[in-house]
Structures are given as structure tokens and as C-alpha cells.
Design a protein around this motif. Sequence first.
Motif, PDB file in Angstrom:
ATOM      1  N   TYR A 194      39.215  14.238 -41.474  1.00 42.49           N
ATOM      2  CA  TYR A 194      39.263  13.825 -40.072  1.00 42.49           C
ATOM      3  C   TYR A 194      38.082  12.926 -39.730  1.00 42.49           C
ATOM      4  CZ  TYR A 194      42.602  17.597 -40.085  1.00 42.49           C
ATOM      5  OH  TYR A 194      43.665  18.403 -40.399  1.00 42.49           O
ATOM      6  N   GLY A 195      37.703  12.071 -40.673  1.00 44.01           N
ATOM      7  CA  GLY A 195      36.670  11.078 -40.405  1.00 44.01           C
ATOM      8  C   GLY A 195      35.256  11.615 -40.404  1.00 44.01           C
TER       9      GLY A 195
ATOM     10  N   ARG B 138      51.034  20.486 -45.657  1.00 42.91           N
ATOM     11  CA  ARG B 138      51.804  19.423 -45.042  1.00 42.91           C
ATOM     12  C   ARG B 138      53.131  19.156 -45.766  1.00 42.91           C
ATOM     13  NH1 ARG B 138      50.633  13.136 -44.623  1.00 42.91           N
ATOM     14  NH2 ARG B 138      52.801  12.744 -44.157  1.00 42.91           N
TER      15      ARG B 138
ATOM     16  N   LYS C 252      35.145  14.623 -46.914  1.00 44.45           N
ATOM     17  CA  LYS C 252      35.391  13.882 -45.682  1.00 44.45           C
ATOM     18  C   LYS C 252      36.796  14.183 -45.216  1.00 44.45           C
ATOM     19  CE  LYS C 252      34.644   9.572 -43.364  1.00 44.45           C
ATOM     20  NZ  LYS C 252      34.470   8.143 -43.452  1.00 44.45           N
TER      21      LYS C 252
ATOM     22  N   GLN D   6      52.236  18.702 -51.598  1.00 36.77           N
ATOM     23  CA  GLN D   6      53.679  18.625 -51.793  1.00 36.77           C
ATOM     24  C   GLN D   6      54.053  17.812 -53.037  1.00 36.77           C
ATOM     25  OE1 GLN D   6      55.578  16.450 -48.667  1.00 36.77           O
ATOM     26  NE2 GLN D   6      57.608  17.271 -49.094  1.00 36.77           N
TER      27      GLN D   6
ATOM     28  N   GLU E 191      37.518  11.025 -49.052  1.00 33.99           N
ATOM     29  CA  GLU E 191      38.600  11.322 -48.109  1.00 33.99           C
ATOM     30  C   GLU E 191      39.955  11.106 -48.771  1.00 33.99           C
ATOM     31  OE1 GLU E 191      38.266   8.913 -44.609  1.00 33.99           O
ATOM     32  OE2 GLU E 191      39.235  10.452 -43.396  1.00 33.99           O
ATOM     33  N   SER E 192      40.106   9.973 -49.456  1.00 33.86           N
ATOM     34  CA  SER E 192      41.325   9.731 -50.222  1.00 33.86           C
ATOM     35  C   SER E 192      40.950   8.732 -51.304  1.00 33.86           C
ATOM     36  CB  SER E 192      42.434   9.160 -49.332  1.00 33.86           C
ATOM     37  OG  SER E 192      42.226   7.780 -49.122  1.00 33.86           O
TER      38      SER E 192
ATOM     39  N   ASP F 149      41.845   5.843 -51.700  1.00 35.95           N
ATOM     40  CA  ASP F 149      41.677   4.483 -51.188  1.00 35.95           C
ATOM     41  C   ASP F 149      40.351   4.278 -50.470  1.00 35.95           C
ATOM     42  OD1 ASP F 149      44.232   3.788 -52.040  1.00 35.95           O
ATOM     43  OD2 ASP F 149      45.123   4.578 -50.204  1.00 35.95           O
ATOM     44  N   THR F 150      39.655   5.364 -50.159  1.00 35.73           N
ATOM     45  CA  THR F 150      38.439   5.219 -49.344  1.00 35.73           C
ATOM     46  C   THR F 150      37.171   5.407 -50.164  1.00 35.73           C
ATOM     47  OG1 THR F 150      38.447   7.554 -48.778  1.00 35.73           O
ATOM     48  CG2 THR F 150      39.573   6.099 -47.264  1.00 35.73           C
TER      49      THR F 150
END
Lengths: 648, 260
Positions: free
Chosen positions: A41-42, A152, A39, A127, A267-268, A270-271
Motif C-alpha cells: 500500500y505504498g 485475492r 512495501k 492465486q 512491492e512487486s 516491476d517496482t
Amino acid sequence: MTIVRGEAAPPLPAGLDTFPRLLRHHAAVRGAKAAIREKEYGIWQTYTWADYYRTARAIACGLAELGFKRGDRLAIIGDNRPRLYMSIAACQMLGGIPVMLYQDAIAEEIAFVLQDAEIKVAIVEDQEQVDKLLETLASTPSLEKIVYDDPRGMLHYDQPQLMGLDELVAAGEIHDRNQPDFLNKEIEKGSTDDVSVMLYTSGTTGKPKGVCQTHRAFIFAANGGIHFDRLTDREEILSYLPMAWVGDHLFSYAQSLVAGFAINCPESSDTVMTDLREIGPTYYFAPPRIFEGLLTQVMIRMEDASAIKRKLFDYFMAVARRCGAEILEKRPVSLKDRLLYALGEVLIYGPLRNVLGMSRIRVAYTAGAAIGPDLFKFFRSIGINLKQLYGQTETCAYVCLQPDSEIKLDAVGRPAPGVEIKIAENGEIRVRGPMTLQSYYRRPDATAEAFDEEGFFMTGDAGYIGEDGQLRIIDRAKDVGKLNDGTLFAPNYIENKLKFFPQIKEAVAFGNERDYVAAFINIDLDAVGNWAERRGLAYSGYTDLAQKAEVYALIAECVAKVNADLETDPMMKGARIRRFLILHKELDADDGELTRTRKVRRRFIAEKYAPLVTALYSDVTEQYIETEVKFEDGRSGKIAATVRIADA
Amino acid sequence: MARTIGDVILDLQNISLSFGGVKALTNISFNVRQGEIRSIIGPNGAGKSSMLNVINGVYHPQEGRIIFMGKERRKMNPHEAAAQGIARTFQNIALFKGMTVLDNIMTGRNLMMKRNFLWNALYWGPAQRDEIAHRKRVEEIIDFLEIQHIRKVPVGRLPYGLQKRVELARALAAEPKLLLLDEPMAGMNVEEKQDMCRFILDVNEQWGTTIVLIEHDMGVVMDISDRVVVLDYGRKIGDGLPNEVKNDPEVIKAYLGAVY
């Protein structure tokens, strides 16, 4: 000593005896089907098997251009990301050995593995990981290149070791186009007995060891599990557990490549809950603490629900407790209960499974620690086929599996297909089969010590096989001791009983060569915090809450229940907990008190908190202690507190 | 690769602003260069927020010239300033509390939505394509600021630190040439401040966004700013590199209040 054997191992896929060959096969036969989703960008972005193969080839060629050769080790550090999984395959195509590291490990832990495995190239997520590697650069001279997936924040880094994964892939694509034979030949050179991966042990007792597993071992373990649970290429799983952990490597990499099913990267971190719901996996794996977290959330949300909903929930959960597990196991249940359960399915269980993202689950496993009886029963009673398995890094997490029809709370299942088990005289569980480790990396001494004369791997766990043929685990053999009066003392067993209470997050039991059993306890800040708020009990943070008299009373109740439970166990009768204390800080892997898989480092804790242990075995009612802690940014500080000590 | 600081993008010359008899700003001149992080500091009531309000057209100074991107600006309202590429966040969070994070950030794209409401009411066709393009950009910002997990949560339910981040996200959604941040770190704990600092630096580095910020936390200002302007009672009393400003006796006297 009798040997107990699992059923015959199912045949391995013909000609597909290494992971790169498996990947090539899937790209050819199901190239357009989804292999990995992520997942971003949503939106769920899909990589097909053809993409998987193509990108892995490009990464492999890019690595080859960097001078990465057969037998070299590649470090992979980061959250579950598609290109990191592809990097494992890429490394294997070249005959290299991927080494996954825990993404939350601190710099010095990472440095140890980089040195031990003499890592040449590292592929990392972002990073954050790059910073850690740069920090350790002075002590890891073998490290030549650090490749990062996510650019990033990397704009202003100019260290010569750094390189973007995009750049590597681009270079690799050109290389592959110009000389496609190069990689084809490399893939052909691979043998099923080559080491396919190195996974580090968590190191509860000493420095971590690199466990070398061959292609054969992991393909055998994956294949056995797939046949056992009749998994197909249509399964969906969520890959959210650390890639460095043997379980994730087995489920998300090995089994996905053997069966050809799709994996999904959240996605992360937390999700994960939302992502779980969106994906609706059919096959699911989690350690007990994740199931515990889910149940706690459900309960907290139910407390906030309206009275009618709460009544409905309570009523139908009682029905489920009575007959849910029986219905799942297709055992006889009265017609009335059957009808009530069907109604509950429409009103409560179905919607609840949907909220948890478990509507489509056919098979769910838990392992890694003992699971609480209420917890296990809860998930089974609402119709989730939750089972237990047993295994460790050295056995590709493949020793025992529970068949669908024989679920027991206190057992971990029968020997898996193709696995042999025996119990040694000292009670130790020993296993033999193609899935045991090839060696500990550069530790011939440790490798030799790990096997007995018949070629059985010595797990170090104590257990026995019940009359039903299922294995039961007692404890780590090394941890089992005796009280001064001769009573058996199994610390893990007692700790697990304590941890089954949602209010208790961690526990450490002492008692070997002592007069009685005493325990350190960590409260669960979410659960006890919520409890305190409902009672209007003000607190400023963990340390403050932990030392409240009310909290001690709450925990004392839990300890009393554990003691009552121990009384009923003939072997553990004398092992009741006499004194306990609630630690002023949470045990943390960053402070070396837990391993990265959250197992307690018993000896280390006993030394670190020596004054508290002494206090537990005297009559004082409180003890002052200062402890060093590490903050997330690597700085350290001190926590001082006066800890109460209570009699149970 | 080094960060590039370009030419002057915003030049403020002899700005004076008064409300009746109260002089908020007196004869202030300074400039902002392309790609830099420029901080405005000063004690309470020094005129920092007024300065920001002058830049984005809320207040109209009685005297002085404002040259933005090479053009002298005449009287302009905030709407026009936004259309020219100036976005801002507020000292007191100004989000729609009942709307989700995603919807709040989408409002930042409003100025760029070209279709009129009839097209939008129709939904299919060009308006839908527009919506998808805008959503994509918003998702990139959500990813950048690491707020995926609260995408669908109403803003009012979020803790303060996250609301601040959402506000930054909304400002970024307008793809500003100049981003004004009014005390982005006020009321945050150390960890939240560190996060915010990193996001501001990342925005500046990754997208080259020019940033003007007001901040009270001197540590933060000194760490992340390229140049600092110091105001006191509506006058400029210092201007330069963080180090120069830090050691300027007049600044120390007025702002830091320390004995030297």
C-alpha cells in the motif's frame, strides 16, 4: 595436486547452531528492531524480529496441526514475501525441510519437484500459484494441503485442499498459546546436522536434482561471508531474486539470520528499481544481467539528455575510467586526476549512484555468469565496490570471494575462509569444506559420483589458480571440447564474449568435433530496438527485426570484434567464429531452452534446431524452420521463419 | 462460496429518449440486480452509450421511470448520481493527462472529502487525517489493480491499456454501488483484454460491486456477463442469459449479422 586453502574459518556463533535457534536469539536480543520490511500500500511495513519469531511459531504450530512432521517436505512458491521467509523458519522449527520452487516455473516443472520431493504441504503466494498446483494435483498424490498467502481472487475456490495462510496462522496461534512447550521442544530437538533446506539444481544437462544442505553448511557459509566482508546487524539488503535460488537463500535468509540484519521485499517485480532507491541497500547482490540492465537504462537516458549534460557525463566518465577503480582500491593516482574525480563525484558519480539506489552500498557482489569488462569497470569506476564470487547450489554459493583490495576482472577470488580448493588433472575445480552438500535427495548414486576419494566436491567447472592465488574459471568441464583440427573449444567462453555486447542477449556456440566454430545469436530487443528506432528502421516484432540485413551487419561487427579478441588468446586462436545466425525467436525457459536461472541448455537447443545447425555447417545462406512455442497461458503454437545465415 | 446475486438495485421502466426528431431510445425496460455483471450490447448507434448516460444522469429521458435502490429518481445531474453511488468510465479515456496516476485516482475520492478548502489549505489536523484515510483506500485499489509501478507516472505517458486501468481505478475510488463501464476493452490487444476481464471479475467478486458494461467483443461479453441486454436502433431486442441471447435469431440477425 596442490590444495589451496582459504584463511581459517571464523568461529561460529556459540550455541546458535540451527536457524530456529538463531531466530529465537534475535527475537530475544533485538526483538524490537526491523527484521523484514515489505512495501505494501505504498508504505514500507516493518516486521520486527519479535514479529518474525512469533509468526514463524504460529505457522509452525499451524503446520503441526495439519499433521506436518519432522522430516516432511514443505514446498514454498512465490515472490519474495515476508511470510514465505517466515515459513522457511517455521518448517525448520518442526524439523521439516523447506523446498523453494521458482515462481515462474510452469505446472509440469513444479509437478516434477512435488513428486520428486514427495511434498505434503505447499505454502504459496497467490492465486496464480494455486492454479498451477491444482492443475498438477492428479499427478502429485502426496500433496495434501495448499496454503495461500494472498486471498485475492480465492473467494470462489472450494477445493478441500485449499487453506488461507491467515487461517493457518490463527489456528497456530491458539495451538501455541495452549501448549507453548510443544514447539519449544521441537526447536530443541533440531540438530545442526539436520537437513535445513533442499534447493533444486537448475538442470542444464538433465532433470533437476534436490540438493540437501544442513544447518551447519549454511550457517558456516553465511558466517564466513559475514566475517570476510565485515557485515554487521545494521546492513540493509533488497531481497528481489528468486527464493529458490541458492544466492537468495544465502543472502536473504542465512546471512540475515546469522548477522541479524534486515531484509526488504519489493512491492512487486516491476517496482524493484524504485524500491532499491528507497531502501538504499548497503549490501547488494545481482547476476551480471541486472547490472547490464541498469547500465543500458543509464545510457538510454543519457542519450535523451541535453547536450551540456551529455558532455559533462562523457567527460567525467572518461575521468572515472582512467582513475575511478584505482581510487576505490586506494592505489596511487596523480593529484590532478584526484581533483577531477572529486569534482566528478559531486557532479556525476554521486547523483548517478543515487539514481541507481546505490549511494549506501559498501559491498556488492555479482556471480552466476561472467561479467563483461566494460560493465564491471563502469560500476567500480563510479565508486561502487562491486566484486565477484564463485560457488554453486552444492556449496551454498560459497567457494571463492574477492577481497576488497584485490579485484580482478578475470578472476573470481581466493578460497573463502575455511574452504579448500584443488584443481584436478583434467582441469576440474574441486572443493572441500563444511559447506558442501550432504546429499542429493534420494540419489545416493549421484551423491557418490559428486565427491572424489579425498572428499572434495567435483564442481564440473574447469579452471586454474593464477599466480596471484585467485581462481579463474574457464568453462563447464563437460562443455569444453575440441575442433577437428585439435583447437580447444570452450563454448561458454565464446558465448560470454558475445554476450558482453549490449546488442546480444543470448548466444549458443557450436564447434565440438566440427571444422569450425558457429553460433546462434539472440539480439536484445530493447537495445537493438532502440538502435533501429534511431535509424528509422521499421519493424513489427522480434522475428522481423532479427532478420533485417542491417541488424545482421550490426551483429557481424560484434562477431568480428570477438574474433579479433580470440586471435590474441594463444589457446583460442583457431576458435574464431566462421558463421552465425540470428535466431527467429528468443530462447525461453518456458520452452525448455534455458534453465530458470537463464543458462542455455546446449544439447536441447542443438536437437531442437537441428536443421539450423546443419545449415551453419553447409554453404546455404538461408534456412526455413518451424518451431513450437509455449505461450504464457500454457497454450502452444508454431513460429515459422526463414533464417538468414551469415559468414563472419 | 458462491457469488450472491441480490435484489433489483436499478430498475428502468419504459425509457424513451429523443433529441429533437431523433429517437435514441424507445420504450426500453430492464433491470440490474445487486452484485451482477450486466452487459449492454448492440451495433454502432444502437443507443448503448445513451443508455449509460441516462443511468448516470447526463441525459434526461422524456418518458419512463428510473428506480435506483428502491427510490424513484427524479431529474438528476451526474454529480448527484455520483453522490448516490454511481461511478463510470468513458469510451474515450477522460483522465487528467498531466497528473500522476495517484493524483488521478485521488480525484475519485473528491466526493467523499468532507473538509472544505480552508481546512485543506491549513493541511494539518483533520484534513491531514482525512487525506491519509483516503490515500490508504486508493493504495488498496492500486494494489488490487497491480499498478504500483506507475503510481508516480503522469497518465499521458502511459500506454493505452494502462490508462484504461487507471480509469477503472478512479471509478473504483468512489466506492460505487453501481459501476458503469463504457467499452472498457475497446482498442486493446488480447493480453490486455484478458487482464481487464480478470480485473472486472475480481472487482465484482471481491467487493461485490454491481457492474453494467458496454462492450463490442462478444467473446468477452459472453464470458463474463450474468445477463445481457441487446439494443438495436434504440429498441430492446433481447434480454437474458448470455446463452439465450446468443441463440436468439433476432439478435443474430440484427447484431451478429450472420446467416442462420
